[in-house]
Structure formats: C-alpha cells, structure tokens
Write an enzyme that holds these catalytic residues in place. Structure first.
Site, PDB file in Angstrom:
ATOM      1  N   ILE A   1      40.746  40.634  36.911  1.00  0.00           N
ATOM      2  CA  ILE A   1      40.126  41.831  36.192  1.00  0.00           C
ATOM      3  C   ILE A   1      38.765  41.411  35.487  1.00  0.00           C
ATOM      4  O   ILE A   1      38.839  40.742  34.569  1.00  0.00           O
ATOM      5  CB  ILE A   1      41.088  42.348  35.385  1.00  0.00           C
ATOM      6  N   GLU A   2      37.568  41.660  36.095  1.00  0.00           N
ATOM      7  CA  GLU A   2      36.207  41.254  35.576  1.00  0.00           C
ATOM      8  C   GLU A   2      35.731  42.306  34.623  1.00  0.00           C
ATOM      9  O   GLU A   2      36.373  43.266  34.233  1.00  0.00           O
ATOM     10  CB  GLU A   2      35.454  41.228  36.652  1.00  0.00           C
TER      11      GLU A   2
ATOM     12  N   CYS B   1      43.805  28.411  34.709  1.00  0.00           N
ATOM     13  CA  CYS B   1      45.073  29.075  35.186  1.00  0.00           C
ATOM     14  C   CYS B   1      46.060  28.013  35.430  1.00  0.00           C
ATOM     15  O   CYS B   1      47.288  28.291  35.374  1.00  0.00           O
ATOM     16  CB  CYS B   1      44.896  29.838  36.690  1.00  0.00           C
TER      17      CYS B   1
ATOM     18  N   GLU C   1      45.937  34.975  38.504  1.00  0.00           N
ATOM     19  CA  GLU C   1      47.033  34.253  38.325  1.00  0.00           C
ATOM     20  C   GLU C   1      47.571  34.579  36.910  1.00  0.00           C
ATOM     21  O   GLU C   1      48.814  34.459  36.509  1.00  0.00           O
ATOM     22  CB  GLU C   1      46.775  32.634  38.465  1.00  0.00           C
TER      23      GLU C   1
END
Ligand code: THU
Length: 130
Positions: free
Chosen positions: A44-45, A90, A56
């Site tokens: 989700i930018e 992540c 992740e």
C-alpha cells in the site's frame, strides 16, 4: 491445511489488490498460521513515498491485530525478472512474530522457490538480546 502452492496462489490473488500507483510494482503476501488460517496482504503506497507499507508487513500487522500469533509459512508474489524476497525491514518484522518460517517466493510465470527466514536473516537481532 492449505499447502505452499495454495498459499502462493492466494498471495497472487492478494497482489491484485495492491495500491502501487507510484512504483507500479505490485506485491501480494499470504501468511499461514500454525492452525491453517491464512491472512493476506498487499503493498500500500502513499504519495509521500516514505509511508509505503510492504505486502508482508501488512499481512503480519493484520494477523497480529486480529489475534493470530503462531505462523509457519509466508508466500510472496510479484511480477519481476527475479523472484522477490521480503525486504530487510519485512524480514525483521517477520522474525519478531514468526521466527524461522518457510518463505515461498513466486512470480506470475509460475517460477517459485522456497527458503527459510533464517536463511534470509541470519544472526537476527531480537528479544533475546534485550
Ligand atoms: N514491496 C513489497 O511490498 N514487498 C517486498 O518484499 C518488496 C517491496 C513493495 C514496496 C513498494 O510498494 C514496491 O514494492 C516497490 O518497492
């Protein structure tokens, strides 16, 4: 219990929900609990760029916030000439909540590889050091 191939298929589905208008690099993740539940995530930018969240970590944070605590595998799906492993941050977040789980990387052409988080993050910093 769904296997790694099914987990990868679900990561591919999750990828379609990515919000990646800036990089155009869509990623999906599927995290499996030890009892077989599957929690999905996509990247989700944000227009600020720096607030972007990877697929992740979305999956891990969703899972933990829903009360899941024990995991045994994660699948990551992206469309790239090289299979996409979890990025450094992540890996650290996955280690905190999942420990040494299986990590399956897949692409849209059916290429796949499974490794382990301890191979991706050797000698990790964690609560044992505090
Ligand atoms: N990204 C992920 O979601 N997971 C990864 O493992 C690598 C990178 C995202 C972050 C950003 O939205 C885009 O891919 C390009 O870096």
């Amino acid at each position: 219990m769904k296997g790694l191939a099914e987990l990868a298929r679900l990561a591919q589905q999750a990828r379609t929900r990515a919000h990646a208008p800036y990089s155009r690099f869509k990623v999906g993740a599927a995290l499996r609990t030890k009892t077989g539940e599957i929690i999905l995530g996509c990247n989700i930018e944000n227009a600020s760029y720096g607030l972007t969240m990877c697929a992740e970590r979305v999956a891990v944070f969703k899972a933990v916030s829903e009360g899941f605590r024990e995991f045994d595998a994660v699948a990551v799906c992206a469309d790239s000439s090289h299979l996409t492993p979890p990025c450094g941050p992540c890996r650290q977040i996955l280690w905190e909540f999942c420990g040494d789980i299986a990590v399956r990387m897949v692409d849209l052409k059916g290429r796949a590889r499974t490794t382990s988080l301890s191979k991706l993050l050797p000698f990790p910093f964690d609560s044992r050091h505090l």
